[in-house]
Structure formats: C-alpha cells, structure tokens
Design a protein around this motif. Structure first.
Motif, PDB file in Angstrom:
ATOM      1  N   ILE A  36     -10.592 -48.733 -10.926  1.00 54.88           N
ATOM      2  CA  ILE A  36     -11.886 -48.079 -11.131  1.00 54.88           C
ATOM      3  C   ILE A  36     -11.703 -46.717 -11.781  1.00 54.88           C
ATOM      4  O   ILE A  36     -12.457 -46.337 -12.692  1.00 54.88           O
ATOM      5  N   ASP A  37     -10.690 -45.975 -11.362  1.00 55.31           N
ATOM      6  CA  ASP A  37     -10.415 -44.683 -11.991  1.00 55.31           C
ATOM      7  C   ASP A  37     -10.128 -44.854 -13.485  1.00 55.31           C
ATOM      8  O   ASP A  37     -10.588 -44.061 -14.316  1.00 55.31           O
ATOM      9  N   PHE A  38      -9.350 -45.893 -13.825  1.00 59.17           N
ATOM     10  CA  PHE A  38      -9.003 -46.116 -15.233  1.00 59.17           C
ATOM     11  C   PHE A  38     -10.250 -46.468 -16.040  1.00 59.17           C
ATOM     12  O   PHE A  38     -10.444 -45.968 -17.161  1.00 59.17           O
ATOM     13  N   LEU A  39     -11.101 -47.322 -15.495  1.00 53.43           N
ATOM     14  CA  LEU A  39     -12.341 -47.669 -16.186  1.00 53.43           C
ATOM     15  C   LEU A  39     -13.237 -46.448 -16.346  1.00 53.43           C
ATOM     16  O   LEU A  39     -13.870 -46.268 -17.400  1.00 53.43           O
ATOM     17  N   ASP A  40     -13.292 -45.599 -15.348  1.00 58.95           N
ATOM     18  CA  ASP A  40     -14.098 -44.384 -15.445  1.00 58.95           C
ATOM     19  C   ASP A  40     -13.624 -43.481 -16.577  1.00 58.95           C
ATOM     20  O   ASP A  40     -14.432 -42.798 -17.224  1.00 58.95           O
ATOM     21  N   ARG A  41     -12.322 -43.465 -16.817  1.00 58.96           N
ATOM     22  CA  ARG A  41     -11.762 -42.575 -17.842  1.00 58.96           C
ATOM     23  C   ARG A  41     -11.892 -43.132 -19.250  1.00 58.96           C
ATOM     24  O   ARG A  41     -11.686 -42.392 -20.221  1.00 58.96           O
ATOM     25  N   HIS A  42     -12.181 -44.424 -19.374  1.00 57.99           N
ATOM     26  CA  HIS A  42     -12.200 -45.066 -20.694  1.00 57.99           C
ATOM     27  C   HIS A  42     -13.516 -45.825 -20.871  1.00 57.99           C
ATOM     28  O   HIS A  42     -13.623 -47.007 -20.543  1.00 57.99           O
ATOM     29  N   GLU A  43     -14.504 -45.143 -21.403  1.00 57.89           N
ATOM     30  CA  GLU A  43     -15.832 -45.741 -21.529  1.00 57.89           C
ATOM     31  C   GLU A  43     -15.861 -46.914 -22.496  1.00 57.89           C
ATOM     32  O   GLU A  43     -16.755 -47.755 -22.423  1.00 57.89           O
ATOM     33  N   GLU A  44     -14.893 -46.971 -23.410  1.00 53.61           N
ATOM     34  CA  GLU A  44     -14.854 -48.080 -24.369  1.00 53.61           C
ATOM     35  C   GLU A  44     -14.309 -49.360 -23.747  1.00 53.61           C
ATOM     36  O   GLU A  44     -14.392 -50.440 -24.346  1.00 53.61           O
ATOM     37  N   LEU A  45     -13.769 -49.256 -22.542  1.00 51.60           N
ATOM     38  CA  LEU A  45     -13.127 -50.389 -21.885  1.00 51.60           C
ATOM     39  C   LEU A  45     -14.164 -51.236 -21.161  1.00 51.60           C
ATOM     40  O   LEU A  45     -14.926 -50.734 -20.335  1.00 51.60           O
ATOM     41  N   GLY A  46     -14.170 -52.538 -21.467  1.00 49.45           N
ATOM     42  CA  GLY A  46     -15.107 -53.451 -20.822  1.00 49.45           C
ATOM     43  C   GLY A  46     -14.469 -54.364 -19.812  1.00 49.45           C
ATOM     44  O   GLY A  46     -15.148 -54.890 -18.925  1.00 49.45           O
TER      45      GLY A  46
END
Length: 282
Positions: free
Chosen positions: A124-134
C-alpha cells in the motif's frame, strides 16, 4: 453516540479483498486468512483508522470458518460470504466482489497464499507513492522458499506446453526459452521491475478505480488465463510493477498435476486467450 476512528481515506474502505473458493484445502485456506489478519495488523499500526473488507466468494464447498472470520472481525475487518450463485468460475466469482468494492485498493487473493506480515503495509505504501501504478505483483516463493517466476512475457504455445505438461527431465531441454518466458533475466528478489507484460492472479493488488474501469475479469474464462487477459488489458490504463520486497508464499500447482478436467479447462481458456490477443506458435 460513540465516534468511530476516521479512515485514512474518508468515505471508502482502504482495502477490499476478494477470495474465491471451490472445495478448498481447509488448512491452506485457514492459513491464508490468518496471514491476512496478521498483515492487516501491520497496516493498522501505520494507519490506525484504516478499514478493510473481505468478501469470501463461495463457488462451492466453503468449510466452516467461523473462528477465523471472528478473528478477522476482531481486527476491524468487515467479512461477508457471497454464496448461492453456484460454481460460476474463478473470474466471475471475483467480479461479484469487485462490483461491490468501495475502496482505494482491491486485492485479488488465492486461498493458498501466505502473506508476510509486512506485505500489505509495504504494498500500500508503494502504491501511495506511485500514482501511475494500477497493479502491483509481489515476490512469490514456494513451500521451500524458492522463488516462483510468475511474471511472464507473452507466451508461445510451445512455452505453455513445455512448462505445463512436459516432465521435468524434458523441460531442461527448453530451459533457455522457458527462462525468457518467465523473465528470469530481470526478475529477482531485490530489483523492482516495471511493466511486466503478464502477472499472476494469485495475488493482484489493484488500484480499485483502475480495476473497475476494466470491469474486472473477462467472464468468458471459467478458469485459467483470466489473469493473463486482465494483465494485458491493465497496460491500456495504468502501469504494473513487480515489487520484490512485498513477499508471499504460494502453495498452488499446475493444471497438469490436477487431472484431465483441468487440462481441458486450460486448453479451452488458452484458445479464447489466443483468439483475443493473437496466436504465437513458437
């Protein structure tokens, strides 16, 4: 009236999870639920108001899990069983939960996965940091903690036949091409890999908005290749990342080891997949 702690994302759940079962191995399913509970504890330590929802989709043969569900609900996880629809297949089963999801992120999870304690918090932290990531896929290991190479390049029919059906002693002959198909030249236990073409459906952590725009899994697949199809369609909307510090154990097996009915389903789904995305023989 007693006030409730705020969610990290007010108005929606932080995480929704769908888990489809069909006469599952009870011990493995119980381990999956227990590991999810422990992993959610790690999320709540960083996000005290975080909310999660788990939908158990019963395609048939769901065992009594009352004690495990009670343990999850004691951790603040809302649990619901979706049943009565019969065995509608893997993808359509997940879609029943995806349609109901009101969350920031949605986890598609197999009933034979053990998550590391920090897996969800780190993902979740990684997804929060990378808005382009789906879509995020983790490092998956087997029961003996050997890495499973579940990120794939687009498969030729020969790759699928060799990997799925040839005895191990004959697969060695095709070792080089299988290594390329399984992306062993770039996938490892320490490097993030952006945009692998295809990732495994055993653990797919989506940005829910992307997953809903894709309408979830294609319901034309009953079992097998629905994750290949969904991976390829995801690239049209967002990026995919293999994130090795998010880790889990997978206890699953291949179609050939599950009998003739699974082989037939595998071949039927392969035909649908190649008809949609293009045939590649060698």
């Amino acid at each position: 009236m007693k006030s409730k702690p705020p969610s990290a994302f007010p108005g929606i759940d932080d995480l929704s999870v769908s888990l489809v079962v069909y006469h599952p191995d009870s011990a493995l399913l119980e381990r999956t639920l227990a590991s999810f509970g422990v992993a959610w504890d790690a999320v709540r330590e960083k996000r005290p108001g975080a909310r999660a929802r788990l939908d158990l989709v019963d395609n048939g043969g769901l065992p009594n899990l009352a004690s495990y569900v009670d343990a999850l609900e004691a951790r603040g996880i809302v649990c619901e069983t979706l049943s009565g629809h019969g065995n509608v297949g893997y993808g359509r089963g997940h879609n029943l939960a995806i349609e109901r999801a009101n969350s920031r992120y949605h986890l598609i999870l197999n009933p034979d996965i053990d998550m590391d304690r920090e897996a969800l918090a780190q993902a979740i932290d990684f997804l929060d940091r990378h808005e382009e990531l789906g879509l995020l896929t983790p490092c998956i290991v087997d029961d003996e903690h050997r890495q499973q190479f579940l990120s794939r390049r687009y498969p030729a029919l020969l790759d699928l036949f060799v990997r799925g059906f040839l005895p191990a002693r004959y697969r060695k002959i095709f070792g080089h091409r299988l290594a390329r198909y399984e992306m062993r030249d770039v996938i490892n236990g320490h490097d993030i890999v952006w945009d692998p073409p295809i990732v495994s459906g055993c653990f797919m952590l989506f940005r829910t908005e992307v997953l809903k725009r894709l309408s979830g899994f294609d319901p034309r697949y009953f079992l097998y290749f629905e994750d290949y199809d969904l991976s390829l369609r995801t690239h049209d909307l967002a990026r995919i990342a293999y994130v090795p510090f998010v880790r889990a154990i997978h206890h699953g097996g291949g179609a050939a080891r599950k009998g003739s009915a699974h082989i037939r389903m595998f071949m039927t789904s392969a035909f649908k997949f190649y008809n949609r995305f293009g045939w590649k023989w060698l």
